[in-house]
Write an enzyme that holds these catalytic residues in place. Structure first.
Site, PDB file in Angstrom:
ATOM      1  N   ARG A 214     -25.411  -1.471   6.763  1.00  0.00           N
ATOM      2  CA  ARG A 214     -25.300  -2.476   6.607  1.00  0.00           C
ATOM      3  C   ARG A 214     -26.549  -3.617   7.980  1.00  0.00           C
ATOM      4  O   ARG A 214     -26.325  -4.887   7.501  1.00  0.00           O
ATOM      5  CB  ARG A 214     -24.126  -2.903   6.609  1.00  0.00           C
ATOM      6  CG  ARG A 214     -23.189  -2.152   5.264  1.00  0.00           C
ATOM      7  CD  ARG A 214     -23.354  -4.105   4.097  1.00  0.00           C
ATOM      8  NE  ARG A 214     -22.585  -3.960   3.322  1.00  0.00           N
ATOM      9  CZ  ARG A 214     -21.991  -4.039   2.502  1.00  0.00           C
ATOM     10  NH1 ARG A 214     -20.824  -4.549   3.115  1.00  0.00           N
ATOM     11  NH2 ARG A 214     -21.130  -3.689   1.560  1.00  0.00           N
TER      12      ARG A 214
ATOM     13  N   LYS B 147       0.455  -1.132   0.063  1.00  0.00           N
ATOM     14  CA  LYS B 147       0.267  -0.196   0.199  1.00  0.00           C
ATOM     15  C   LYS B 147       1.290   1.286  -0.444  1.00  0.00           C
ATOM     16  O   LYS B 147       1.811   1.839   1.016  1.00  0.00           O
ATOM     17  CB  LYS B 147      -1.349   0.102   0.970  1.00  0.00           C
ATOM     18  CG  LYS B 147      -2.138   0.935   1.183  1.00  0.00           C
ATOM     19  CD  LYS B 147      -3.510  -0.022   1.795  1.00  0.00           C
ATOM     20  CE  LYS B 147      -4.387   1.200   1.998  1.00  0.00           C
ATOM     21  NZ  LYS B 147      -5.608   0.739   2.421  1.00  0.00           N
TER      22      LYS B 147
ATOM     23  N   GLU C 262     -19.967  -5.037   9.511  1.00  0.00           N
ATOM     24  CA  GLU C 262     -21.348  -3.842  10.418  1.00  0.00           C
ATOM     25  C   GLU C 262     -21.841  -4.811  10.747  1.00  0.00           C
ATOM     26  O   GLU C 262     -22.736  -4.220  12.214  1.00  0.00           O
ATOM     27  CB  GLU C 262     -21.421  -2.030   9.619  1.00  0.00           C
ATOM     28  CG  GLU C 262     -20.426  -1.419   9.745  1.00  0.00           C
ATOM     29  CD  GLU C 262     -20.039  -1.765   7.753  1.00  0.00           C
ATOM     30  OE1 GLU C 262     -19.921  -3.277   7.502  1.00  0.00           O
ATOM     31  OE2 GLU C 262     -18.367  -1.097   8.221  1.00  0.00           O
TER      32      GLU C 262
END
Ligand code: TPP
Length: 618
Positions: free
Chosen positions: A395, A282, A367
């Site tokens: 969600r 990343k 979630e």
């Protein structure tokens, strides 16, 4: 300067480029990304890590005939560059400019409008199944990060792959990071795969596996003759993905374009679902982002040399106010625990995590699980605070109803990024939460007008013995007048007035007070009420107001539909007065700055004042 970016037509010209040219292209793309995102802000680190992967995908596959599906979609900048949209980067994430996420209206290469995590395998599998039923012939490739793979939806899709057995390719872009370090058992499993060392040579292993396949087996092996001997694949028998019905290739170096292209070619010719495990870094290529990939995950405009943000508010953010207050409360009350779905930093819990690591639960991008997990904590006597962005709490709608509200459990939802969020746009605005929470029995909902009131509401939540939600926006916490003691269902007046009364929800108070000033300069005296509670309503005050004013206006940073204003209108039905609701219309709201969007949609002070003037003139 930009030899490749400026002088080529992408993606078609990629096909003729050799690996050395593609390598040079990676440098140009990285320079371009850092320079343009430093001006506009955006998701930088994930895109820097996905440069080679994006190039390889567009070289090997034929987009948009072949479907390239990107999970979350925050890592599609290179894909956008390679599909003729480099010029759009000057307006990235700005009103009327290019979106920071895939948008099918923006380009046929953007297969789906994404922003929420962990859906790419489900979507890809659905498209592959439809392709098979329709008798069509194209490839479906879902690219998913190791963070997104922690989401339950991704696992549901993986489980479904074996039953359908449709040909599709899943690419796991594993950079060991979600926004911050990835957590949980699955990332541990991936790290085992990375460190397994069970690499075996491509020729023996792939030949062994591919030759078993009738019809295409021989062809693929012939194609493999072009593959470099140096390519290594871990074809570990019995690994989880193989058990789930995939052919597993990997882990491979996600910054080696040749290795990526050759693996993708093999996968393309394979007849079954293929899972390719790709290792990337990343922030690759920009030292500041490599050092702080979390900070450069999503960043505002920054100085390229120092990597520091250009704008920094002197005021704390709402997230910070929340995090600090929760630390204070946890210091006094051992029941206070915090739950996050991979958003510890974004929700201001980094301090809590340091001070109370045992009481901080980061459950991954999950979630739904976060909410039921919090229900478990509450059931067993703790006082959990679920810190979550409004848009992602969508969600967990079922879990909120069934596992928290039905059980009357004292779970507090600290709903960050409630209201318009700005540059991330449609998929990220938090403008539905009042509508999806207000009708649930047992739920208490509050919205502070400023940071001081957020603290007061958090303090108050400690004594509540049932479900509660506190919603607050993205951005800096300004102080708007004094903060009163919180009493269940009690609102407070912020400004006295005689001609009209405006009921303001949360931080819309600032805009509403400005609107009242504009009205005053037009000879109209407006009373302003800070609702504080969205549920329960302050019925006593509303009844008094109904007998006093010909017009009541509600203002909220939520959809009008199902919002606070509609509950006021419903309650006052039958009274001799008019109620007007100001909020977001029945459409998805585009990206742009919050101020621009308020103005465009009639929710800035001037528009609200003008609407009231017109109404009173009638
Ligand atoms: C349902 C949902 N929850 C949270 C987020 C916020 N979010 C965006 S990207 C991200 C991390 C994704 O990590 P990974 O998939 O590994 O991609 P990377 O950025 O590391 O390339 C998170 C948590 C989201 N987009 N959707």
């Amino acid at each position: 300067m930009n030899k490749y970016l400026e002088n080529h037509q992408f993606p078609q010209d990629l096909k003729a480029m050799d690996y050395d040219e593609l390598e040079l292209l990676t440098y140009e793309i990285r320079d371009f990304l850092v320079e343009s995102v430093s001006k506009t802000g955006g998701h930088l680190a994930s895109n820097l890590g996905a440069v080679e992967l994006s190039i390889a995908l567009h070289k090997v596959f034929d987009s948009p005939k072949d479907k390239l599906i990107w999970d979350v979609g925050h890592q599609t900048y290179v894909h956008k560059i390679l599909t003729g949209r480099a010029s759009g980067f000057s307006g990235l994430r700005q009103l009327d400019g290019m979106s920071g996420f895939p948008k099918s209206k923006e380009s046929p290469h953007d297969i789906f409008d994404t922003g929420h995590s962990s859906t790419s395998i489900s979507l890809g599998l659905g498209m592959a199944a439809a392709r098979d039923l329709n008798g069509e012939d194209y490839n479906v490739v879902s690219v998913i990060g190791d963070g997104a793979m922690t989401g339950g939806v991704a696992f549901e899709a993986l489980n479904n792959v074996a039953s359908l057995n449709s040909k599709m390719i899943v690419i796991l872009n594993d950079n060991e990071m979600s926004i911050s370090k990835n957590t949980g058992g699955f990332p541990k499993y991936l790290s085992k795969l990375r460190g397994s060392g069970k690499y075996v040579s491509i020729k023996s292993q792939i030949k062994k596996n591919v030759l078993k396949v009738p019809v295409i087996g021989e062809g693929v092996v012939a194609g493999m003759k072009h593959a470099r001997d140096s390519i290594k694949y871990a074809m570990i028998d019995g690994i989880m993905f193989e058990e789930l019905g995939f052919k597993y290739f990997g882990p491979i170096d996600g910054h080696d374009i040749q290795e990526l292209c050759e693996t993708l070619e093999l996968a393309k010719n394979y007849h079954k679902p293929v899972f390719i495990h790709v290792m990337t870094k990343k922030g690759k290529g920009y030292s500041k982002a490599e050092e702080r990939p979390d900070m450069f995950h999503g960043i505002g405009p920054f100085d390229m040399d120092t990597g520091l943000p250009l704008k920094k508010s002197s005021l704390p953010s709402y997230s910070k106010v929340f995090g600090n207050k929760l630390c204070e409360m946890a210091g006094k009350d051992e029941r206070v625990t915090a739950v996050s779905a991979a958003m510890i930093d974004g929700t201001g819990l980094e301090g809590f995590n340091k001070l109370f690591p045992k009481r901080m639960f980061d459950v991954g991008i999950a979630e739904g699980h976060a909410v039921t997990f919090a229900a478990g904590l509450a059931k067993a006597g703790l006082k959990p605070y679920v810190a979550v962005y409004s848009t992602f709490l969508q969600r967990a709608y079922d879990q909120i109803i069934e596992d928290v509200c039905l059980q009357e459990l004292p779970v507090t939802f600290c709903i960050d990024r409630a209201g318009i969020v700005g540059a991330d746009g449609e998929t990220h605005h938090g403008i539905f939460d009042i509508s999806y929470l207000r009708h649930i029995p047992n739920m208490t909902i509050m919205a502070p007008k400023d940071g001081d009131e957020l603290e007061a509401m958090l303090e108050y939540s400690l004594q509540l013995d049932g479900p509660c939600a506190i919603r607050y926006p993205r951005g800096s916490a300004e102080t708007i007048g004094k903060t009163n003691k919180i009493h269940i269902g009690k609102s407070h007046q912020l400004k006295r007035g005689t001609d009209v009364e405006i009921w303001s929800v949360g931080t819309m108070a600032k805009i509403v007070l400005e609107a009242a000033d504009i009205l005053k300069s037009n000879g109209i005296s407006a009373s302003v009420i800070n609702a504080e509670f969205i549920k329960p309503l302050d019925k006593e005050k509303l009844e008094k107001s109904a007998s006093k004013y010909p017009l009541i206006v509600t203002v909220e940073d939520n959809m009008v539909s199902g919002g606070f204003g509609e509950s006021v209108k419903e309650y006052l039905k039958g009274n001799d007065l008019k109620v007007i609701n100001v909020g977001w219309p029945d459409s998805f709201i585009e990206h742009g700055s919050a101020d621009e969007l308020y103005k465009k949609h009639g929710m800035d002070a001037q528009s609200i004042a003008e609407r009231i003037i017109k109404e009173l003139e009638r």
